[in-house]
Design a protein around this motif. Structure first.
Motif, mmCIF file in Angstrom:
data_model
loop_
_atom_site.group_PDB
_atom_site.id
_atom_site.type_symbol
_atom_site.label_atom_id
_atom_site.label_comp_id
_atom_site.label_asym_id
_atom_site.label_seq_id
_atom_site.Cartn_x
_atom_site.Cartn_y
_atom_site.Cartn_z
ATOM 1 N N TYR A 126 -5.672 -3.756 -2.779
ATOM 2 C CA TYR A 126 -5.762 -2.309 -2.633
ATOM 3 C C TYR A 126 -5.504 -1.677 -3.989
ATOM 4 O O TYR A 126 -4.768 -2.222 -4.810
ATOM 5 N N VAL A 159 0.850 -1.193 0.000
ATOM 6 C CA VAL A 159 0.000 0.000 0.000
ATOM 7 C C VAL A 159 0.888 1.247 0.000
ATOM 8 O O VAL A 159 0.559 2.250 -0.639
ATOM 9 N N ARG A 173 -10.246 -0.622 -1.825
ATOM 10 C CA ARG A 173 -9.973 -2.054 -1.864
ATOM 11 C C ARG A 173 -11.034 -2.729 -2.714
ATOM 12 O O ARG A 173 -12.235 -2.523 -2.521
#
Length: 98
Positions: A38, A8, A31
């Motif tokens: 993600y 992320v 998401r």
């Protein structure tokens, strides 16, 4: 197009780099439902979207995985801001194949 990045953190770094380059418009952070990855989408120079993605589910080839039928309104994203109204618009020019 989608870039599969390692975390992320890398999604955020990619989005920040795109914004510094003049491509601040996008969709995310969010998401996905299917894949549970993600995402952040950056609007590209042609008006479409390119995706930074991380942590997608991996299903081994020898795994018995049940198929599912997901309603469109329940399959795009689990959480995050709603997609832009033109998210699914194809901005590529039509090509005459004759």
């Amino acid at each position: 197009m989608s870039w599969d990045v390692g975390s992320v953190q890398e999604i955020g770094l990619g989005a920040a780099q795109a914004a510094r380059g003049g491509y601040a418009a996008g969709w995310g952070l969010g998401r996905h439902v299917l894949g549970a990855n993600y995402f952040y989408y950056v609007r590209d120079p042609w008006g479409s979207y390119c995706e930074y993605s991380a942590d997608i589910d991996f299903i081994p080839a020898d795994c018995d995985w049940p198929a599912g039928d997901h309603a469109p309104e329940d399959a795009m994203y689990l959480w995050g801001p709603p997609p832009p109204d033109d998210f699914a618009t194809n901005y590529e020019p039509a090509v005459d194949c004759e």
